[in-house]
Design a protein around this motif. Structure first.
Motif, PDB file in Angstrom:
ATOM      1  N   VAL A 233      -6.965 -31.987  58.105  1.00  0.00           N
ATOM      2  CA  VAL A 233      -6.008 -30.969  57.658  1.00  0.00           C
ATOM      3  C   VAL A 233      -5.194 -31.523  56.504  1.00  0.00           C
ATOM      4  O   VAL A 233      -4.674 -32.645  56.587  1.00  0.00           O
ATOM      5  CB  VAL A 233      -5.049 -30.554  58.796  1.00  0.00           C
ATOM      6  CG1 VAL A 233      -4.092 -29.465  58.317  1.00  0.00           C
ATOM      7  CG2 VAL A 233      -5.825 -30.078  60.010  1.00  0.00           C
ATOM      8  N   LEU A 234      -5.095 -30.763  55.437  1.00  0.00           N
ATOM      9  CA  LEU A 234      -4.206 -31.110  54.335  1.00  0.00           C
ATOM     10  C   LEU A 234      -2.870 -30.433  54.599  1.00  0.00           C
ATOM     11  O   LEU A 234      -2.739 -29.215  54.477  1.00  0.00           O
ATOM     12  CB  LEU A 234      -4.788 -30.649  53.000  1.00  0.00           C
ATOM     13  CG  LEU A 234      -3.929 -30.881  51.751  1.00  0.00           C
ATOM     14  CD1 LEU A 234      -3.507 -32.341  51.618  1.00  0.00           C
ATOM     15  CD2 LEU A 234      -4.651 -30.402  50.503  1.00  0.00           C
ATOM     16  N   ARG A 235      -1.877 -31.234  54.993  1.00  0.00           N
ATOM     17  CA  ARG A 235      -0.590 -30.716  55.454  1.00  0.00           C
ATOM     18  C   ARG A 235       0.347 -30.431  54.265  1.00  0.00           C
ATOM     19  O   ARG A 235       1.340 -31.123  54.042  1.00  0.00           O
ATOM     20  CB  ARG A 235       0.052 -31.717  56.413  1.00  0.00           C
ATOM     21  CG  ARG A 235      -0.703 -31.941  57.726  1.00  0.00           C
ATOM     22  CD  ARG A 235      -0.546 -30.749  58.670  1.00  0.00           C
ATOM     23  NE  ARG A 235       0.844 -30.437  58.927  1.00  0.00           N
ATOM     24  CZ  ARG A 235       1.575 -30.999  59.908  1.00  0.00           C
ATOM     25  NH1 ARG A 235       1.031 -31.892  60.709  1.00  0.00           N
ATOM     26  NH2 ARG A 235       2.827 -30.650  60.086  1.00  0.00           N
TER      27      ARG A 235
ATOM     28  N   LEU B 229      -5.645 -18.750  60.457  1.00  0.00           N
ATOM     29  CA  LEU B 229      -6.655 -19.717  60.037  1.00  0.00           C
ATOM     30  C   LEU B 229      -7.188 -20.477  61.240  1.00  0.00           C
ATOM     31  O   LEU B 229      -8.409 -20.622  61.422  1.00  0.00           O
ATOM     32  CB  LEU B 229      -6.054 -20.683  59.014  1.00  0.00           C
ATOM     33  CG  LEU B 229      -6.882 -21.908  58.655  1.00  0.00           C
ATOM     34  CD1 LEU B 229      -8.148 -21.502  57.899  1.00  0.00           C
ATOM     35  CD2 LEU B 229      -6.062 -22.893  57.824  1.00  0.00           C
ATOM     36  N   MET B 230      -6.289 -20.974  62.090  1.00  0.00           N
ATOM     37  CA  MET B 230      -6.718 -21.756  63.242  1.00  0.00           C
ATOM     38  C   MET B 230      -7.411 -20.875  64.284  1.00  0.00           C
ATOM     39  O   MET B 230      -8.343 -21.328  64.962  1.00  0.00           O
ATOM     40  CB  MET B 230      -5.530 -22.475  63.865  1.00  0.00           C
ATOM     41  CG  MET B 230      -4.914 -23.535  62.973  1.00  0.00           C
ATOM     42  SD  MET B 230      -6.117 -24.682  62.258  1.00  0.00           S
ATOM     43  CE  MET B 230      -6.945 -25.295  63.726  1.00  0.00           C
ATOM     44  N   ALA B 231      -6.977 -19.632  64.422  1.00  0.00           N
ATOM     45  CA  ALA B 231      -7.661 -18.714  65.334  1.00  0.00           C
ATOM     46  C   ALA B 231      -9.100 -18.486  64.880  1.00  0.00           C
ATOM     47  O   ALA B 231     -10.030 -18.459  65.692  1.00  0.00           O
ATOM     48  CB  ALA B 231      -6.909 -17.386  65.406  1.00  0.00           C
ATOM     49  N   ALA B 232      -9.299 -18.362  63.578  1.00  0.00           N
ATOM     50  CA  ALA B 232     -10.642 -18.190  63.033  1.00  0.00           C
ATOM     51  C   ALA B 232     -11.472 -19.444  63.215  1.00  0.00           C
ATOM     52  O   ALA B 232     -12.656 -19.384  63.576  1.00  0.00           O
ATOM     53  CB  ALA B 232     -10.562 -17.820  61.556  1.00  0.00           C
TER      54      ALA B 232
ATOM     55  N   GLU C  11     -16.972 -28.660  52.947  1.00  0.00           N
ATOM     56  CA  GLU C  11     -16.488 -27.341  53.347  1.00  0.00           C
ATOM     57  C   GLU C  11     -14.970 -27.350  53.371  1.00  0.00           C
ATOM     58  O   GLU C  11     -14.359 -28.294  53.880  1.00  0.00           O
ATOM     59  CB  GLU C  11     -17.049 -27.004  54.723  1.00  0.00           C
ATOM     60  CG  GLU C  11     -16.889 -25.558  55.159  1.00  0.00           C
ATOM     61  CD  GLU C  11     -17.618 -25.316  56.474  1.00  0.00           C
ATOM     62  OE1 GLU C  11     -18.861 -25.157  56.449  1.00  0.00           O
ATOM     63  OE2 GLU C  11     -16.955 -25.317  57.530  1.00  0.00           O
ATOM     64  N   VAL C  12     -14.361 -26.296  52.840  1.00  0.00           N
ATOM     65  CA  VAL C  12     -12.906 -26.149  52.810  1.00  0.00           C
ATOM     66  C   VAL C  12     -12.545 -24.795  53.421  1.00  0.00           C
ATOM     67  O   VAL C  12     -13.159 -23.776  53.090  1.00  0.00           O
ATOM     68  CB  VAL C  12     -12.364 -26.246  51.367  1.00  0.00           C
ATOM     69  CG1 VAL C  12     -10.855 -25.990  51.333  1.00  0.00           C
ATOM     70  CG2 VAL C  12     -12.687 -27.611  50.760  1.00  0.00           C
TER      71      VAL C  12
ATOM     72  N   LEU D 128      -9.280 -28.402  56.269  1.00  0.00           N
ATOM     73  CA  LEU D 128      -8.481 -27.195  56.464  1.00  0.00           C
ATOM     74  C   LEU D 128      -7.180 -27.364  55.684  1.00  0.00           C
ATOM     75  O   LEU D 128      -6.535 -28.409  55.781  1.00  0.00           O
ATOM     76  CB  LEU D 128      -8.159 -26.988  57.950  1.00  0.00           C
ATOM     77  CG  LEU D 128      -9.217 -26.322  58.831  1.00  0.00           C
ATOM     78  CD1 LEU D 128     -10.504 -27.120  58.857  1.00  0.00           C
ATOM     79  CD2 LEU D 128      -8.676 -26.118  60.249  1.00  0.00           C
ATOM     80  N   ILE D 129      -6.818 -26.368  54.919  1.00  0.00           N
ATOM     81  CA  ILE D 129      -5.616 -26.465  54.093  1.00  0.00           C
ATOM     82  C   ILE D 129      -4.471 -25.702  54.749  1.00  0.00           C
ATOM     83  O   ILE D 129      -4.539 -24.478  54.931  1.00  0.00           O
ATOM     84  CB  ILE D 129      -5.872 -25.952  52.670  1.00  0.00           C
ATOM     85  CG1 ILE D 129      -6.953 -26.808  51.999  1.00  0.00           C
ATOM     86  CG2 ILE D 129      -4.580 -25.965  51.847  1.00  0.00           C
ATOM     87  CD1 ILE D 129      -7.273 -26.412  50.581  1.00  0.00           C
ATOM     88  N   HIS D 130      -3.437 -26.444  55.134  1.00  0.00           N
ATOM     89  CA  HIS D 130      -2.227 -25.842  55.709  1.00  0.00           C
ATOM     90  C   HIS D 130      -1.348 -25.391  54.544  1.00  0.00           C
ATOM     91  O   HIS D 130      -0.812 -26.212  53.798  1.00  0.00           O
ATOM     92  CB  HIS D 130      -1.490 -26.873  56.558  1.00  0.00           C
ATOM     93  CG  HIS D 130      -0.397 -26.301  57.413  1.00  0.00           C
ATOM     94  ND1 HIS D 130       0.619 -25.516  56.910  1.00  0.00           N
ATOM     95  CD2 HIS D 130      -0.166 -26.405  58.754  1.00  0.00           C
ATOM     96  CE1 HIS D 130       1.422 -25.163  57.890  1.00  0.00           C
ATOM     97  NE2 HIS D 130       0.971 -25.691  59.026  1.00  0.00           N
TER      98      HIS D 130
END
Length: 287
Positions: A26-28, A253-256, A164-165, A270-272
């Motif tokens: 995760v990119l916070r 995003l996290m639900a998906a 993948e992003v 995953l980009i936060h």
């Protein structure tokens, strides 16, 4: 703002996804700065450069009562001592939200308008009239437009290491800016947080992104900013894991991500996109 977006600074915000596949990080961006965090600061960079070139005195934009965009814009304008006006979809007699209180304290001139007036926010003629009246560079709602796509170059070395992003989208401006920095053979997975009846898909079909894109259109929860019990439970669960989410974008995003159960062997980011100040509109604390 530019030192804030230095590559070395941003790369330090990458962490493994809690309770996630081994190759997923995760990119916070929510941790980028206490105030100027998330994707909004990247979208404002191009508009700030355009403002400098325009010769206009100030900045002007649009947003709702809990707008992350107006919140970031007000903070940026205060830091740079730039006059700024926010046209807000609300009524002057209503109590200010915590977001608008912040904006006002930072010096933003709040102009309230009803839904009919606010609906003009996409009208180029109205933009031009406002630019003249306020001597301001007019930023579309959410930082949209080609200027909003220009501030992402510092992510290119990071994105090059992932196949993948994933990210959440509203207008799709962030997705297009990030796609331009990704390797041509990588894939972008976009979670649409707006019940737009295929509008974003049609725009991208007419003007394709430069990488392979999977657009997930079924995780918006029935409409923009809607959060049902299940989504709120997901947020509380991730709060316990130390990954705070906002109900508008990153929770969806996290639900998906959980719903799609992607291949665990793919190097994935995953980009936060931040937006945690908006948690206050749902009775949640900022984390």
């Amino acid at each position: 703002m530019e030192p804030l977006l230095a590559h070395k600074r941003i790369s330090s915000l990458i962490t493994p996804l809690v309770s996630g596949p081994e190759n997923t990080h995760v990119l916070r961006l929510d941790q980028l700065d206490p105030v100027l965090s998330g994707n909004k600061v990247f979208k404002l960079l191009g508009h700030l450069n355009a403002w400098k070139a325009s010769g206009r005195r100030g900045l002007l934009s649009f947003g709702g009562a809990w707008s992350n965009h107006l919140h970031a814009l007000a903070a940026l304008a205060s830091d740079r001592n730039i006059p700024v006006t926010g046209f807000v979809r609300a009524y002057a007699h209503q109590s200010l939200t915590a977001t608008l209180e912040d904006c006002q304290q930072w010096g933003m001139n709040l102009r309230f308008c009803d839904r009919v007036t606010y609906a003009q926010r996409y009208d180029s003629g109205w933009h031009q009239a406002l630019a003249e009246e306020y001597d301001a560079w007019v930023i579309p709602e959410g930082g949209e437009g080609p200027e909003g796509e220009q501030g992402w170059s510092c992510l290119q070395p990071i994105l090059a290491t992932y196949r993948e992003v994933w990210l959440a989208a509203g207008t799709g401006t962030t997705a297009r800016g990030i796609a331009a920095m990704m390797p041509a053979d990588s894939q972008l997975v976009v979670v649409n947080c707006v019940a737009d009846r295929g509008a974003l898909a049609r725009r991208w079909s007419a003007n394709p992104l430069p990488v392979r894109v999977t657009l997930l259109d079924t995780y918006h929860g029935g409409g923009f900013a809607r959060a049902d019990t299940g989504l709120m439970d997901l947020i509380r669960r991730y709060d316990q894991l130390g990954l705070p989410l906002d109900p508008v974008y990153t929770a969806k995003l996290m639900a998906a991500f959980e719903g799609e159960s992607p291949d665990s062997t793919v190097p994935r980011l995953l980009i936060h996109t931040g937006g945690l100040q908006g948690r206050r509109g749902y009775g949640l604390e900022i984390r």
